[in-house]
Design a protein around this motif. Sequence first.
Motif, PDB file in Angstrom:
ATOM      1  N   TYR A 100       3.196 -16.810  -2.240  1.00 58.00           N
ATOM      2  CA  TYR A 100       3.088 -16.648  -1.090  1.00 58.00           C
ATOM      3  C   TYR A 100       2.194 -16.100  -0.010  1.00 58.00           C
ATOM      4  CZ  TYR A 100       6.351 -20.503  -1.793  1.00 58.00           C
ATOM      5  OH  TYR A 100       6.916 -21.701  -2.932  1.00 58.00           O
ATOM      6  N   ALA A 101       2.163 -16.290   0.953  1.00 53.46           N
ATOM      7  CA  ALA A 101       0.981 -14.762   2.077  1.00 53.46           C
ATOM      8  C   ALA A 101       0.916 -15.527   3.346  1.00 53.46           C
ATOM      9  CB  ALA A 101      -0.133 -15.079   1.359  1.00 53.46           C
ATOM     10  N   HIS A 102       1.104 -14.576   3.999  1.00 55.13           N
ATOM     11  CA  HIS A 102       0.992 -15.201   5.500  1.00 55.13           C
ATOM     12  C   HIS A 102      -1.034 -14.930   6.115  1.00 55.13           C
ATOM     13  CE1 HIS A 102       4.239 -12.787   6.027  1.00 55.13           C
ATOM     14  NE2 HIS A 102       4.679 -13.780   5.833  1.00 55.13           N
ATOM     15  N   PRO A 103      -1.331 -16.348   6.575  1.00 54.20           N
ATOM     16  CA  PRO A 103      -2.599 -16.145   6.943  1.00 54.20           C
ATOM     17  C   PRO A 103      -3.864 -15.181   7.157  1.00 54.20           C
ATOM     18  CG  PRO A 103      -1.780 -18.185   7.791  1.00 54.20           C
ATOM     19  CD  PRO A 103      -0.096 -17.010   7.256  1.00 54.20           C
ATOM     20  N   SER A 104      -2.879 -13.716   7.822  1.00 52.72           N
ATOM     21  CA  SER A 104      -3.658 -13.247   7.840  1.00 52.72           C
ATOM     22  C   SER A 104      -3.300 -12.074   6.875  1.00 52.72           C
ATOM     23  CB  SER A 104      -3.362 -12.319   9.167  1.00 52.72           C
ATOM     24  OG  SER A 104      -1.321 -12.221   9.473  1.00 52.72           O
ATOM     25  N   CYS A 105      -2.317 -11.909   5.967  1.00 52.61           N
ATOM     26  CA  CYS A 105      -2.340 -11.143   4.949  1.00 52.61           C
ATOM     27  C   CYS A 105      -3.486 -11.246   4.343  1.00 52.61           C
ATOM     28  CB  CYS A 105      -0.970 -11.287   4.308  1.00 52.61           C
ATOM     29  SG  CYS A 105      -0.332 -10.359   5.424  1.00 52.61           S
ATOM     30  N   LEU A 106      -4.072 -12.941   3.524  1.00 54.54           N
ATOM     31  CA  LEU A 106      -5.315 -12.679   3.573  1.00 54.54           C
ATOM     32  C   LEU A 106      -6.878 -12.428   3.469  1.00 54.54           C
ATOM     33  CD1 LEU A 106      -4.214 -15.951   1.867  1.00 54.54           C
ATOM     34  CD2 LEU A 106      -3.772 -13.566   0.826  1.00 54.54           C
ATOM     35  N   THR A 107      -7.033 -11.568   4.839  1.00 55.44           N
ATOM     36  CA  THR A 107      -7.780 -11.406   5.450  1.00 55.44           C
ATOM     37  C   THR A 107      -8.605 -10.031   5.464  1.00 55.44           C
ATOM     38  OG1 THR A 107      -7.066 -11.954   8.180  1.00 55.44           O
ATOM     39  CG2 THR A 107      -7.905 -14.045   6.434  1.00 55.44           C
ATOM     40  N   TYR A 108      -7.087  -9.091   4.884  1.00 56.94           N
ATOM     41  CA  TYR A 108      -7.350  -7.444   5.344  1.00 56.94           C
ATOM     42  C   TYR A 108      -8.856  -6.737   5.212  1.00 56.94           C
ATOM     43  CZ  TYR A 108      -2.821  -6.560   6.311  1.00 56.94           C
ATOM     44  OH  TYR A 108      -1.309  -6.469   7.223  1.00 56.94           O
ATOM     45  N   GLU A 109      -9.243  -6.323   5.917  1.00 58.14           N
ATOM     46  CA  GLU A 109     -10.512  -5.531   5.182  1.00 58.14           C
ATOM     47  C   GLU A 109     -10.239  -5.098   3.606  1.00 58.14           C
ATOM     48  OE1 GLU A 109     -13.578  -5.441   6.630  1.00 58.14           O
ATOM     49  OE2 GLU A 109     -12.334  -7.031   7.886  1.00 58.14           O
ATOM     50  N   PRO A 110     -11.589  -5.032   2.691  1.00 59.51           N
ATOM     51  CA  PRO A 110     -11.285  -4.972   1.696  1.00 59.51           C
ATOM     52  C   PRO A 110     -11.583  -3.320   1.354  1.00 59.51           C
ATOM     53  CG  PRO A 110     -13.991  -5.243   2.296  1.00 59.51           C
ATOM     54  CD  PRO A 110     -13.339  -5.620   3.786  1.00 59.51           C
ATOM     55  N   THR A 111     -11.771  -2.576   2.643  1.00 60.78           N
ATOM     56  CA  THR A 111     -11.144  -0.710   1.887  1.00 60.78           C
ATOM     57  C   THR A 111     -10.862  -1.080   3.872  1.00 60.78           C
ATOM     58  OG1 THR A 111     -14.071  -0.183   3.745  1.00 60.78           O
ATOM     59  CG2 THR A 111     -13.699  -1.110   1.693  1.00 60.78           C
ATOM     60  N   LEU A 112     -10.466   0.648   3.687  1.00 65.74           N
ATOM     61  CA  LEU A 112      -9.438   1.569   4.919  1.00 65.74           C
ATOM     62  C   LEU A 112     -10.436   2.625   4.909  1.00 65.74           C
ATOM     63  CD1 LEU A 112      -7.708   1.909   7.337  1.00 65.74           C
ATOM     64  CD2 LEU A 112      -5.992   2.617   5.305  1.00 65.74           C
ATOM     65  N   GLU A 113     -10.823   3.262   6.054  1.00 66.90           N
ATOM     66  CA  GLU A 113     -11.354   4.140   6.105  1.00 66.90           C
ATOM     67  C   GLU A 113     -10.469   5.642   6.557  1.00 66.90           C
ATOM     68  OE1 GLU A 113     -14.558   7.329   8.473  1.00 66.90           O
ATOM     69  OE2 GLU A 113     -14.545   5.715   8.799  1.00 66.90           O
ATOM     70  N   ALA A 114      -8.957   6.436   5.542  1.00 66.74           N
ATOM     71  CA  ALA A 114      -8.245   7.180   5.902  1.00 66.74           C
ATOM     72  C   ALA A 114      -8.251   8.537   6.584  1.00 66.74           C
ATOM     73  CB  ALA A 114      -7.966   7.508   4.985  1.00 66.74           C
ATOM     74  N   PHE A 115      -9.669   8.886   6.483  1.00 70.38           N
ATOM     75  CA  PHE A 115     -10.138  10.532   6.526  1.00 70.38           C
ATOM     76  C   PHE A 115     -11.495  10.146   6.478  1.00 70.38           C
ATOM     77  CE2 PHE A 115     -10.307  15.092   6.710  1.00 70.38           C
ATOM     78  CZ  PHE A 115      -9.554  15.374   7.219  1.00 70.38           C
ATOM     79  N   ASP A 116     -12.261  11.335   7.368  1.00 72.24           N
ATOM     80  CA  ASP A 116     -13.777  11.734   7.138  1.00 72.24           C
ATOM     81  C   ASP A 116     -13.865  12.173   6.026  1.00 72.24           C
ATOM     82  OD1 ASP A 116     -13.921  11.088   9.827  1.00 72.24           O
ATOM     83  OD2 ASP A 116     -14.160  13.224  10.556  1.00 72.24           O
ATOM     84  N   HIS A 143       5.349  -6.086  -4.992  1.00 73.48           N
ATOM     85  CA  HIS A 143       4.824  -4.899  -5.031  1.00 73.48           C
ATOM     86  C   HIS A 143       3.708  -4.211  -3.789  1.00 73.48           C
ATOM     87  CE1 HIS A 143       5.492  -4.701  -9.327  1.00 73.48           C
ATOM     88  NE2 HIS A 143       5.386  -5.425  -9.659  1.00 73.48           N
ATOM     89  N   GLY A 144       3.350  -5.636  -3.608  1.00 76.23           N
ATOM     90  CA  GLY A 144       2.534  -5.264  -2.438  1.00 76.23           C
ATOM     91  C   GLY A 144       1.202  -4.520  -2.565  1.00 76.23           C
ATOM     92  N   TRP A 145       0.501  -5.295  -1.652  1.00 80.30           N
ATOM     93  CA  TRP A 145      -1.192  -5.118  -2.329  1.00 80.30           C
ATOM     94  C   TRP A 145      -0.674  -3.420  -0.866  1.00 80.30           C
ATOM     95  CZ3 TRP A 145      -5.213  -9.897  -0.436  1.00 80.30           C
ATOM     96  CH2 TRP A 145      -4.608 -10.522  -1.051  1.00 80.30           C
ATOM     97  N   ALA A 146      -2.134  -2.543  -1.962  1.00 76.91           N
ATOM     98  CA  ALA A 146      -2.272  -1.618  -0.760  1.00 76.91           C
ATOM     99  C   ALA A 146      -3.840  -0.594  -0.705  1.00 76.91           C
ATOM    100  CB  ALA A 146      -1.514  -0.223  -1.861  1.00 76.91           C
ATOM    101  N   TYR A 147      -3.389  -0.016  -0.118  1.00 77.75           N
ATOM    102  CA  TYR A 147      -5.042   0.497  -0.289  1.00 77.75           C
ATOM    103  C   TYR A 147      -4.757   1.981  -0.306  1.00 77.75           C
ATOM    104  CZ  TYR A 147      -7.082  -2.618   3.569  1.00 77.75           C
ATOM    105  OH  TYR A 147      -7.384  -3.369   4.060  1.00 77.75           O
ATOM    106  N   VAL A 148      -5.423   2.046  -2.240  1.00 76.97           N
ATOM    107  CA  VAL A 148      -5.632   3.212  -2.920  1.00 76.97           C
ATOM    108  C   VAL A 148      -7.332   4.000  -2.507  1.00 76.97           C
ATOM    109  CG1 VAL A 148      -5.405   4.042  -4.939  1.00 76.97           C
ATOM    110  CG2 VAL A 148      -4.139   1.812  -4.203  1.00 76.97           C
TER     111      VAL A 148
END
Length: 238
Positions: A100-116, A143-148
């Motif tokens: 199961y998933a919240h609608p907004s959770c399926l639209t997270y951006e594929p990348t995250l800029e954590a630092f320059d 487990h939960g999705w994560a930015y790695v």
Amino acid sequence: MSQCSHNHNFLLKSARHPYFCQRCGQLGFGMSYSCEKSECNLFSHKECEKPKSSVQHPFSTKCVFKFYTNRSGKGCLCHVCGKGIKGYHYGCSCNFTKRYAHPSCLTYEPTLEAFDGLTMNLQKVAPAKCLHCQDENLCSKVHGWAYVSPCGLYCYHVSCVMDVINENWKKAFMNGTSDPFQIIKERFPAHVNRMNKMATGKKKVQDRKKVATALSVIFNVLTGNPKGLVGDAKKFFG
């Protein structure tokens, strides 16, 4: 439900602060549907107000999520963020396991800029402990999705990213910051430093255990003790 007496006319616009979606009950920020009346405090995620009937699982070609407005998923946990399903949601049609998933959770951006110069990629599991919550899994069931990070050493659960943003939205708003993820860039160095200090502390403990084990062996040789108890070695040399 809203107690307002007027008819709601929802418009797509940028929310000036985080909100809780009236459709799914989850946190949101940025572009959303909200009532045109300023005194009305109703907000909806774009994905909840105008949802797609089905969505392909981004990490599985065999899994398709179907949209539901009923409470069929109530009591279940979101496969992405680990939080409970309360309203609008997606449910997969797999026979071997139900997700199961919240609608907004399926639209997270594929990348995250954590630092320059450091870009994290969205993955279905965290290969290391989250820099924010210090846990690898959200809970025993999710487990939960994560930015790695590319090296796999640094991770942020997507739910932890949202929690950090929610905790610091006032600071971002007061500074006129338009990018809500700016707080991640600001905190990343401190988070990494904390993780490194914890790793160093654990290494010191492990080194002490290795020394104690070595002393135990020496203690055995000198005394002929067949048990080789580490505790006895500590007492003898301490």
